[in-house]
Design a protein around this motif. Structure first.
Motif, short mmCIF file in Angstrom:
data_model
loop_
_atom_site.label_atom_id
_atom_site.label_comp_id
_atom_site.label_asym_id
_atom_site.label_seq_id
_atom_site.Cartn_x
_atom_site.Cartn_y
_atom_site.Cartn_z
N SER A 1 -15.10 38.42 19.07
CA SER A 1 -13.83 38.77 19.71
C SER A 1 -14.02 38.72 21.22
O SER A 1 -14.93 39.34 21.75
N PRO A 2 -13.22 37.99 21.95
CA PRO A 2 -12.12 37.14 21.49
C PRO A 2 -12.63 35.84 20.85
O PRO A 2 -13.77 35.44 21.07
N VAL A 3 -11.72 35.22 20.09
CA VAL A 3 -12.09 34.02 19.33
C VAL A 3 -12.40 32.85 20.26
O VAL A 3 -13.29 32.05 20.00
N PHE A 4 -11.63 32.77 21.36
CA PHE A 4 -11.90 31.73 22.38
C PHE A 4 -12.52 32.42 23.59
O PHE A 4 -12.04 33.46 24.03
N PHE A 5 -13.57 31.84 24.12
CA PHE A 5 -14.26 32.45 25.26
C PHE A 5 -14.76 31.34 26.17
O PHE A 5 -14.80 30.17 25.75
N ILE B 1 -11.88 33.27 6.60
CA ILE B 1 -10.93 34.34 6.26
C ILE B 1 -9.95 34.38 7.42
O ILE B 1 -10.33 34.71 8.56
N LEU B 2 -8.74 33.96 7.18
CA LEU B 2 -7.73 33.86 8.23
C LEU B 2 -6.79 35.05 8.14
O LEU B 2 -6.48 35.52 7.05
N GLU B 3 -6.33 35.49 9.30
CA GLU B 3 -5.35 36.57 9.32
C GLU B 3 -3.96 35.93 9.40
O GLU B 3 -3.73 35.02 10.20
N GLU B 4 -3.09 36.42 8.57
CA GLU B 4 -1.71 35.96 8.58
C GLU B 4 -1.19 36.00 10.03
O GLU B 4 -1.39 36.99 10.73
N LYS C 1 -9.36 31.75 2.73
CA LYS C 1 -8.56 32.88 2.22
C LYS C 1 -7.72 33.39 3.38
O LYS C 1 -8.11 33.27 4.54
N VAL C 2 -6.58 33.97 3.05
CA VAL C 2 -5.72 34.55 4.08
C VAL C 2 -5.50 36.02 3.75
O VAL C 2 -5.24 36.37 2.60
N LYS D 1 -5.17 43.07 8.85
CA LYS D 1 -6.35 43.27 7.99
C LYS D 1 -7.53 42.41 8.42
O LYS D 1 -8.56 42.40 7.77
N GLY D 2 -7.35 41.65 9.49
CA GLY D 2 -8.45 40.83 10.00
C GLY D 2 -8.27 40.72 11.51
O GLY D 2 -7.41 41.38 12.07
N ASP D 3 -9.08 39.90 12.15
CA ASP D 3 -8.91 39.72 13.60
C ASP D 3 -8.79 38.21 13.85
O ASP D 3 -9.73 37.58 14.27
#
Lengths: 366, 351
Positions: free
Chosen positions: B74-78, B110-113, B144-145, B150-152
């Motif tokens: 976190s964060p996903v892009f850095f 595992i993707l977050e909606e 999976k979503v 429930k995810g980040d």
């Protein structure tokens, strides 16, 4: 790195160390007041390099360590309240309260955020108008201007959902408390460079006169510390007791006048309880009446009972320099950074943590 | 073939009739298929994935290294990369640390909606490019979503499979007193780059993550020095200090470190001073540690100095029979102190 490497120069350290070894003829006990200095002494291996006759005693200058348990309990209580976002400097969140630390409260669902500046907490308040944002304003005189500024900013901008839970303590009354303690035998002090950057040096002249002790305002790098120690020892060997400034490149005699103005605008001096030490008269800051709307203590008016310390913890004796961390029977056994009995084992400025992290079993003889 | 810059390998996002990931994209049904067929399969295409089968069948010979890792950054892009680069490099490096060349990767999301398709695509392109550059094939995967909150955004798991070099004899038990300890590059760069963009701590800096794989660096190293290399370690979370403490504990030997020999970029050192962090405990991605016989150290240094990202390679210490179980560092000013394992997370100082 400029302005850092010069003060970590091995050649300069060697020169200072030689002079110190030549200068010292009698045993002296010198207290470094600030926990940042304690860590630097241990982390750089300076304690092992000092002459046997120079004994460094670690002082109470760890703001996290002296924040009373019931105030941490109050912060935890507020944090667990669903409408509150509790913001804090990182050090504070692992310190155990009587029930739990803020870190545990976070794990239980509390919105606890680590920030580097209280002004960011005001921004958080603006972004979350439906929540109350409380900043845990802990520290010595060093952090007081920024904390005060956050209150002034919130007041000017009408950010009514912002308040600070203030636990500010002051260095000069702590030095007095140490000197008045029958068990402590301190011959001289290194005063905390950062605190004096803000407050200047005036407050220390009366202490030098009253207790006939040398005080040297000192920085934090190895060369700073060694020079400060050398200056104290030189005075002691000559039978002098003066206030000197080793940290001249940063500390002015009058301090930072603007910062002092901001402090006095928001805070007034008051009695304070110090964790592990007890109540010290006129030893801290409380929020002035005209800013009471930004004082979390008044705003939330919670009745938190005073909690008892863990009876196994001798933090008070360590903070007053009467015991060394490793003289505690629980050091590294019942009490570790993972499972601390008291705050000095947690904070990055706590003496117990310094010994645990950097000295451990190598330095049993310290 | 000339080396192609990663930046040149961008890939236009396909025209889609959805902009964000929804729960349906992980259902296994029509939407899942739409997501995969929309370009994901094309992007990662190879002879294994093109089978669209439940799993992949591969032929392995000789000793095989396997490692798995999950990525939750976190964060996903850095600055300097994103979670996709890490997911490939991190696992490839774990395989490399076994003295092996990584050949295959599995890839699970595992993707977050609510994750934007644009972000997902950018991450996928990074994964493709990094895998291609490393010469590893993604042979099977899963998506999976989970519900929003429930995810980040995105979590990724990769498992790597690689061929161990025939001469490799790597393990803590191989370490001998007198072994020299080499670090391949400057410490703490990745951790500080991530911190610089973490909410609440943002600061302006030019520091970029040094995330990289060693799939082209370690196999030639093993070829040249073989069993003279006793241990390879990837000092990610917990930093150099924690990894060296693990080695001390498991080998029942001591380690002497020389602070002045430990490479840290000036700007990284500055950021660490400011934030109250010790570079020894900050997470790394683009460096590895070598324990080797002292006789081969000059050769290793000569080889690594000409490898990209290893120009600052340095001998930082040695294994000793003194102070077993402890890492002891000689400070820059000549003092000595113990370097302990990281406790909890490194927290910033208060004043």
């Amino acid at each position: 790195m400029k302005f850092i490497n010069e003060y970590r120069d091995p050649a300069l350290v060697e020169v200072l160390m030689e002079r110190l070894h030549k200068e010292v003829s009698k045993p002296w006990s010198i207290m470094e007041v600030c926990g940042g200095q304690t860590h630097s002494l241990v982390k750089n291996g300076i304690l092992r390099m000092l002459p046997d006759k120079v004994r460094m005693v670690h002082g109470p200058g760890c703001p996290v360590c002296v924040t009373p348990v019931h105030l941490i309990d109050k912060a935890v209580y507020l944090a667990l309240h669903e409408r509150v976002i509790l913001c804090s400097f990182g050090d504070m969140i692992r310190v155990p309260g009587s029930q739990m630390s803020l870190l545990e409260a976070k794990a239980r669902g509390a919105d606890v955020r680590i920030l580097y500046s209280p002004l960011e907490a005001v921004s958080v308040a603006k972004e979350n108008p439906d929540k109350e944002v409380v900043f845990f304003a802990v520290g010595f005189e060093t952090t007081a201007p920024a904390n005060a500024l956050s209150v002034i900013q919130a007041s000017q901008e009408g950010v009514s959902n912002y308040s600070i839970l203030a636990s500010h303590v002051l260095v000069p009354p702590a030095i007095e408390a140490v000197m008045n303690d029958d068990d402590s035998q301190i011959d001289g002090f290194l005063a905390a460079g950062h605190v004096c950057t803000i407050m200047g040096m005036e407050e220390y002249y009366p202490l030098v006169d009253k207790y006939r002790i040398p005080i040297v305002v000192t920085g934090f790098e190895p060369v700073d510390l060694l020079q400060g120690i050398y200056m104290v020892v030189s005075q002691l060997e000559k039978g002098e007791a003066r206030l000197e400034n080793q940290y001249e490149r940063v500390v002015k005699k009058e301090g930072n006048v603007d910062a002092i103005g901001v402090i006095h605008q928001v805070f007034e001096v008051s009695d304070r309880e110090w964790r592990g030490i007890g109540a010290i008269p006129m030893s801290g800051y409380m929020v002035r009446e005209n800013y009471s709307a930004f004082d979390a203590d008044r705003k939330f008016n919670i009745d938190i009972k005073k909690a008892n310390e863990d009876p196994n913890c001798i933090a008070g004796l360590v903070l007053k320099g009467i015991k060394k961390p490793q003289e505690c029977p629980q050091f590294g056994k019942l009490c570790t950074p993972q499972n601390p009995l008291g705050a000095p084992m947690v904070s990055s400025e706590g003496a117990c943590a310094a010994y645990y992290h950097f000295a451990n079993t190598l330095d049993k003889n310290l | 073939m000339d080396k192609v810059s990663i930046n040149q390998l961008s890939c236009p996002m396909p025209e889609l009739d959805f902009e964000i990931i929804t729960l349906g994209h992980g259902s296994g049904g029509l939407l899942s298929n739409q997501l995969l067929e929309s370009g994901v399969f094309d992007l990662l295409s190879n002879e294994y994935l093109d089978q669209h089968h439940d799993g992949a069948t591969i032929n392995l010979t000789g000793r095989t290294a396997v490692s798995t890792d999950s990525f939750v950054v976190s964060p996903v892009f850095f600055p300097g990369g994103n979670i996709g680069d890490l997911a490939v490099n991190g696992t490839v490096n774990d395989i490399n640390m076994c003295g092996a060349r990584a050949k295959f990767l599995t890839l699970s999301f595992i993707l977050e909606e609510g994750l934007t398709m644009k972000a997902f695509w950018e991450i996928l392109v990074s994964i493709r490019n990094t895998a291609n550059e490393a010469g590893v094939k993604i042979i099977t995967g899963d998506t999976k979503v989970v519900e929003r909150g429930k995810g980040d955004q995105i979590f990724i798991n990769t498992t790597g499979i690689g061929e161990v070099h025939p001469t490799a004899q790597i393990g803590v038990s191989q370490i001998k007193t007198g072994d020299q300890i080499i670090v391949s590059g400057p410490l703490a760069t990745h951790g500080v780059a991530i911190l610089s963009v973490r909410q609440g701590l943002e600061f302006e800096t030019t520091i970029r993550s040094d995330t990289r794989h060693f799939n082209h660096i370690v196999p030639p190293l093993m070829e040249a020095f073989g069993s003279h290399i006793h241990l390879l370690k990837d000092p990610t979370r917990g930093g150099l200090a924690s990894v060296l403490n693990e080695v001390c504990r498991d080998s029942r030997k001591g380690i002497d470190l020389l602070q002045t020999a430990i490479p840290v970029l000036d700007e990284v050192n500055g950021a660490c001073e400011l934030l109250g962090l010790d570079p020894l405990y900050v997470a790394n991605e683009g460096v590895f540690i070598i324990f080797a016989d002292s006789e081969v150290v000059p050769g290793i240094l000569e080889y690594l100095r000409q490898c990209e990202g290893c120009e600052m390679v340095s001998v930082i210490g040695a294994v000793t029979s003194d102070h077993a179980g402890q890492v002891v560092m000689q400070s820059a000013i000549g003092g000595r102190r113990v370097v302990n394992m990281l406790v909890g997370e490194q927290l910033p100082r208060i004043c």
